[in-house]
Design an enzyme around this catalytic site. Sequence first.
Site, short mmCIF file in Angstrom:
data_model
loop_
_atom_site.label_atom_id
_atom_site.label_comp_id
_atom_site.label_asym_id
_atom_site.label_seq_id
_atom_site.Cartn_x
_atom_site.Cartn_y
_atom_site.Cartn_z
N MET A 1 7.99 4.33 6.40
CA MET A 1 8.49 2.94 5.57
C MET A 1 9.48 3.34 4.37
O MET A 1 10.18 1.87 5.05
CB MET A 1 7.36 2.65 4.35
CG MET A 1 5.76 2.50 5.30
SD MET A 1 5.42 1.41 7.12
CE MET A 1 6.38 -0.19 5.49
N GLU A 2 9.88 4.32 4.26
CA GLU A 2 11.44 4.19 3.51
C GLU A 2 12.24 3.87 4.23
O GLU A 2 13.68 3.31 4.13
CB GLU A 2 11.37 5.17 2.39
CG GLU A 2 10.80 5.37 1.12
CD GLU A 2 9.35 5.60 1.36
OE1 GLU A 2 8.38 5.03 0.57
OE2 GLU A 2 8.02 5.80 2.39
N ASP B 1 23.71 -11.63 5.33
CA ASP B 1 24.32 -12.88 3.92
C ASP B 1 25.28 -12.58 4.43
O ASP B 1 25.37 -13.18 3.66
CB ASP B 1 23.22 -11.78 3.00
CG ASP B 1 23.52 -12.57 1.35
OD1 ASP B 1 23.34 -13.86 1.34
OD2 ASP B 1 23.63 -11.65 0.20
N MET C 1 0.81 -1.30 0.22
CA MET C 1 -0.31 -0.16 -0.06
C MET C 1 1.11 1.29 0.28
O MET C 1 0.69 2.54 0.26
CB MET C 1 -0.63 0.61 1.23
CG MET C 1 -2.00 -0.76 1.25
SD MET C 1 -2.59 -1.18 -0.37
CE MET C 1 -3.90 -2.89 -0.04
N HIS D 1 3.42 4.51 -1.74
CA HIS D 1 2.71 4.80 -3.21
C HIS D 1 4.41 5.11 -3.53
O HIS D 1 5.08 5.65 -2.41
CB HIS D 1 2.54 6.49 -2.19
CG HIS D 1 0.72 6.65 -2.37
ND1 HIS D 1 0.37 6.70 -0.99
CD2 HIS D 1 0.19 6.82 -3.21
CE1 HIS D 1 -0.62 6.45 -1.07
NE2 HIS D 1 -0.87 6.97 -2.03
#
Length: 162
Positions: free
Chosen positions: A117-118, A132, A75, A77
Amino acid sequence: MNELTHFNTQGRAKMVDISSKTETIRIARAQTSVIVNKDIYSQIKDGANKKGDVFAVAQVAGIMAAKNTAQIIPMCHPLALSGVDIEFEWKVDEDQNHYEVILSTTVKTTGPTGVEMEALTAASAAALTIYDMCKAAGKEMVIGPTMLIQKSGGKSGDYSRA
């Protein structure tokens, strides 16, 4: 508590319409950490990891993740980011055999919606990249907690973690 806005009249998920929101400068800072063993700490610090410069690769991964957040968080953008930065700081207690790297991300844009969110995605991807690149030297690494540290801009105003 604020009303949840990601549901339509049928109760199904939707992407929020931000077309009428005011563009402001938006800044978000997030943080996470990775606890490693002494061998991994030494490899990173001494630049001896066989896969390369761990922090350099993690930094690029975090920046790429911030730029592509809308591709992995349904959700969100797509945003034109004006800046992404990631900093690494060691918290080491040799007596306690504790080796922890703190990852701090800062994301900026000018737009109608925030970049929390970024910033969180950048921190998470950078931490996963460290895992990793170092897993051959020990799989017991611990990632987190991951959290929003502060945000500014927008209708909801500023936030700063206490």
